[in-house]
Design an enzyme around this catalytic site. Sequence first.
Site, PDB file in Angstrom:
ATOM      1  N   GLU A 205       4.603  -0.394  -1.972  1.00 40.89           N
ATOM      2  CA  GLU A 205       3.475   0.213  -1.270  1.00 40.89           C
ATOM      3  C   GLU A 205       3.697   0.314   0.235  1.00 40.89           C
ATOM      4  O   GLU A 205       2.761   0.537   0.999  1.00 40.89           O
ATOM      5  CB  GLU A 205       2.200  -0.563  -1.593  1.00 40.89           C
ATOM      6  CG  GLU A 205       1.881  -0.509  -3.081  1.00 40.89           C
ATOM      7  CD  GLU A 205       0.594  -1.202  -3.453  1.00 40.89           C
ATOM      8  OE1 GLU A 205      -0.051  -1.791  -2.561  1.00 40.89           O
ATOM      9  OE2 GLU A 205       0.229  -1.160  -4.637  1.00 40.89           O
ATOM     10  N   LYS A 343      -9.810   3.035  -9.383  1.00 42.13           N
ATOM     11  CA  LYS A 343      -8.514   3.671  -9.618  1.00 42.13           C
ATOM     12  C   LYS A 343      -8.703   4.740 -10.691  1.00 42.13           C
ATOM     13  O   LYS A 343      -9.036   4.416 -11.836  1.00 42.13           O
ATOM     14  CB  LYS A 343      -7.484   2.636 -10.086  1.00 42.13           C
ATOM     15  CG  LYS A 343      -7.084   1.626  -9.015  1.00 42.13           C
ATOM     16  CD  LYS A 343      -6.137   0.589  -9.593  1.00 42.13           C
ATOM     17  CE  LYS A 343      -5.590  -0.336  -8.515  1.00 42.13           C
ATOM     18  NZ  LYS A 343      -4.771  -1.439  -9.089  1.00 42.13           N
TER      19      LYS A 343
END
Length: 434
Positions: A205, A343
């Site tokens: 990330e 999400k």
Amino acid sequence: MSIITDVYAREVLDSRGNPTLEVEVYTESGAFGRGMVPSGASTGEHEAVELRDGDKSRYGGLGTQKAVDNVNNIIAEAIIGYDVRDQQAIDRAMIALDGTPNKGKLGANAILGVSIAVARAAADYLEIPLYSYLGGFNTKVLPTPMMNIINGGSHSDAPIAFQEFMILPVGAPTFKEALRYGAEIFHALKKILKSRGLETAVGDEGGFAPRFEGTEDGVETILAAIEAAGYVPGKDVFIGFDCASSEFYDKERKVYDYTKFEGEGAAVRTSAEQIDYLEELVNKYPIITIEDGMDENDWDGWKALTERLGKKVQLVGDDFFVTNTDYLARGIQEGAANSILIKVNQIGTLTETFEAIEMAKEAGYTAVVSHRSGETEDSTIADIAVATNAGQIKTGSLSRTDRIAKYNQLLRIEDQLGEVAEYRGLKSFYNLKK
């Protein structure tokens, strides 16, 4: 003219070099939308099913050709002829076509790719930005970013159990300035790591993954970086964790086994001891948010953690809620957590995503719109964050184009909104007594 005439999916690669889906939707007018589907590394066991081929001779079994075929041969036939503006009807039709509670027949990745592409095609048809199409006239809140600048757990090879160490620039006056705060802290952190002889390679990330001596070493180093960049911890910038506790919870022994990531000699904690440890960290450092502090099935632990820290710290359910209104409703009823991570691929359609956000808000829970560790250049979640006035977004560090794409889209949106744009910073944490 807004009738869907063609739907086409192809296999592309995500930020980890693994296959994923890209879907295109076309209308009679020539309006067009494209959606790309992210993928997670640490996944909740209750998430909607990400359909993979399982053919070990191709992409190590991770191919998505089955999902691609499901879009091109099954879903396309079902939704061609629909008005592209009827998002709910299209999403419901795909859910019914799948017919399983977890989208395991067609694949949540297949369904989500279509859902995103449909929304983008509708916005293109109406000639308005995606956030305006999804949210209407009251879209104005730019989200406070949770910037994952240290990667641990399943996102890196660093010997730290917690998966993410984040900074939240709540003291900035605008999103543009918040992004600057974060970037400056990120670069200050890199200098500190280099000065200590620690690695500055980045994880999935975009955060650093150095071999710290433990959790507190990581936090102390971040605090030093905040100060080195000229900001005040606990005022300008707060800290957050994604513990991803399910990744090191031992179901057999019912303990949080830190040795899985931190090696021999690391702590092994009961639920009560895990709560004590998190409280100790909160009392010691300027921590404002903790995600998945307890295992996804440790409901008693979640309730006890919320009772202990729920007024002081945002307690976010990710694997715990998996963007699912059934789990969220139970959490609200039982007083477990005070926030939900959103999400889109955990649930599989934009319609269900928006329902989860709305349920959270009505209960006084915050909603944090989030990326996955396997991302693409698709920036839809930036538009979703603004469309819903969610107030918070989690989309990685200040490196890797797959993360920066979302931040840059938010900069564009802030510019487009002009004086109407609001960056609420600390006020986004309306679930806390601050």
